[in-house]
Motif scaffolding. Sequence first.
Motif, PDB file in Angstrom:
ATOM      1  N   TYR A  88       0.796  -1.268  -0.111  1.00  0.00           N
ATOM      2  CA  TYR A  88      -0.128   0.048  -0.089  1.00  0.00           C
ATOM      3  C   TYR A  88       1.042   1.460  -0.040  1.00  0.00           C
ATOM      4  O   TYR A  88       0.537   2.257  -0.710  1.00  0.00           O
ATOM      5  N   TYR A  89       2.029   1.132   0.787  1.00  0.00           N
ATOM      6  CA  TYR A  89       3.003   2.200   0.815  1.00  0.00           C
ATOM      7  C   TYR A  89       3.960   2.250  -0.391  1.00  0.00           C
ATOM      8  O   TYR A  89       4.772   3.336  -0.449  1.00  0.00           O
ATOM      9  N   ILE A 141      11.465  -2.060  -0.297  1.00  0.00           N
ATOM     10  CA  ILE A 141      11.671  -2.984   0.442  1.00  0.00           C
ATOM     11  C   ILE A 141      10.682  -3.693   1.076  1.00  0.00           C
ATOM     12  O   ILE A 141      10.076  -3.128   1.846  1.00  0.00           O
ATOM     13  N   ARG A 142      10.639  -5.185   0.763  1.00  0.00           N
ATOM     14  CA  ARG A 142       9.326  -5.627   1.298  1.00  0.00           C
ATOM     15  C   ARG A 142       9.542  -6.612   2.643  1.00  0.00           C
ATOM     16  O   ARG A 142      10.852  -7.346   2.332  1.00  0.00           O
ATOM     17  N   LEU A 185       2.061   9.749  12.812  1.00  0.00           N
ATOM     18  CA  LEU A 185       1.374  10.899  12.196  1.00  0.00           C
ATOM     19  C   LEU A 185       1.183  10.668  10.644  1.00  0.00           C
ATOM     20  O   LEU A 185       0.142  11.369   9.979  1.00  0.00           O
ATOM     21  N   SER A 186       1.821   9.795  10.072  1.00  0.00           N
ATOM     22  CA  SER A 186       1.662   9.611   8.501  1.00  0.00           C
ATOM     23  C   SER A 186       1.125   8.067   8.203  1.00  0.00           C
ATOM     24  O   SER A 186       1.406   7.784   7.156  1.00  0.00           O
ATOM     25  N   GLN A 187       0.665   7.497   9.149  1.00  0.00           N
ATOM     26  CA  GLN A 187      -0.019   6.096   8.881  1.00  0.00           C
ATOM     27  C   GLN A 187      -1.155   6.391   8.389  1.00  0.00           C
ATOM     28  O   GLN A 187      -2.180   7.095   8.815  1.00  0.00           O
ATOM     29  N   ARG A 213      -2.354   8.332   1.449  1.00  0.00           N
ATOM     30  CA  ARG A 213      -1.348   8.183   0.722  1.00  0.00           C
ATOM     31  C   ARG A 213      -0.887   9.491   0.143  1.00  0.00           C
ATOM     32  O   ARG A 213      -1.688  10.299   0.112  1.00  0.00           O
ATOM     33  N   LEU A 214       0.479   9.415  -0.263  1.00  0.00           N
ATOM     34  CA  LEU A 214       0.973  10.720  -0.481  1.00  0.00           C
ATOM     35  C   LEU A 214       0.471  11.096  -1.912  1.00  0.00           C
ATOM     36  O   LEU A 214       0.421  10.432  -2.898  1.00  0.00           O
TER      37      LEU A 214
END
Length: 247
Positions: free
Chosen positions: A41-42, A46-47, A68-70, A156-157
């Motif tokens: 999702y992000y 790196i998984r 704060l960014s979750q 999401r960004l």
Amino acid sequence: MKTQLREEPVHFLKHLIAENLPLSNIVRSDFVMVNDAVAGYYDLTIRPESGMKFVAIEHRDESLGGILSQAGILAGLSDGRESNPVKRGAWLARKIIAEPPDDPPPNVPELMNDDGSQLTLRERLERHRNQEGCVKCHSNIDPWGVPFESYDAAGRLKRQPTDTRSTLPDGTKIADVNALKSYLAADRMDQVAFSFAKHLSCYAIGRSLRYHEIERLKEDVLRLKTDGYRTQDLLRFVIHSDLFLKK
């Protein structure tokens, strides 16, 4: 995916406590707690190799880290269609720094959607603040929420550039949410630690704190500053306090 994103903050906090990490990781951390679904999702390069088990991995992405960014939190502070800086700002003020805004006076309208005049977010907020009875509350809400405008309603960004500059209630000027994280970690950790201890104490004793209890807590929690407000220390601080033992 919604279920997985809701679990991320829980696993993140569990990790902080299990490892007794400094509380500053709440607002800014170099790792995220993800499983394969949340990492996807992000768009992390790196998984984790843990399948659906949440593990800590280094994110190497300045838009991530801390709570704060979750996405699960940011999505919950939106209307599902567009981001909501008022909700996000009020949440930060209440939950992260324990400086809750006053309740809005009765009959104050919601922030209006664009009526066809193509107003920017800042212009819509300014129009709302200019209504009678709105300025006092919003001056302590909007500055905290505007930096989060780099994230969409799903947490999401955003792909398009967004003006996230803000002047915080104490006059500090910040450029974006990363600057907000740095400000909280460097300049407001005493208040963040107090907020954490306050909410933990309320949960522990099953009621809100009285004025004298709040003032005593604010003073006593400073004793943990030397060691960086470590999370296990904060837990022990609460459960060993008279507030909990003599409730």
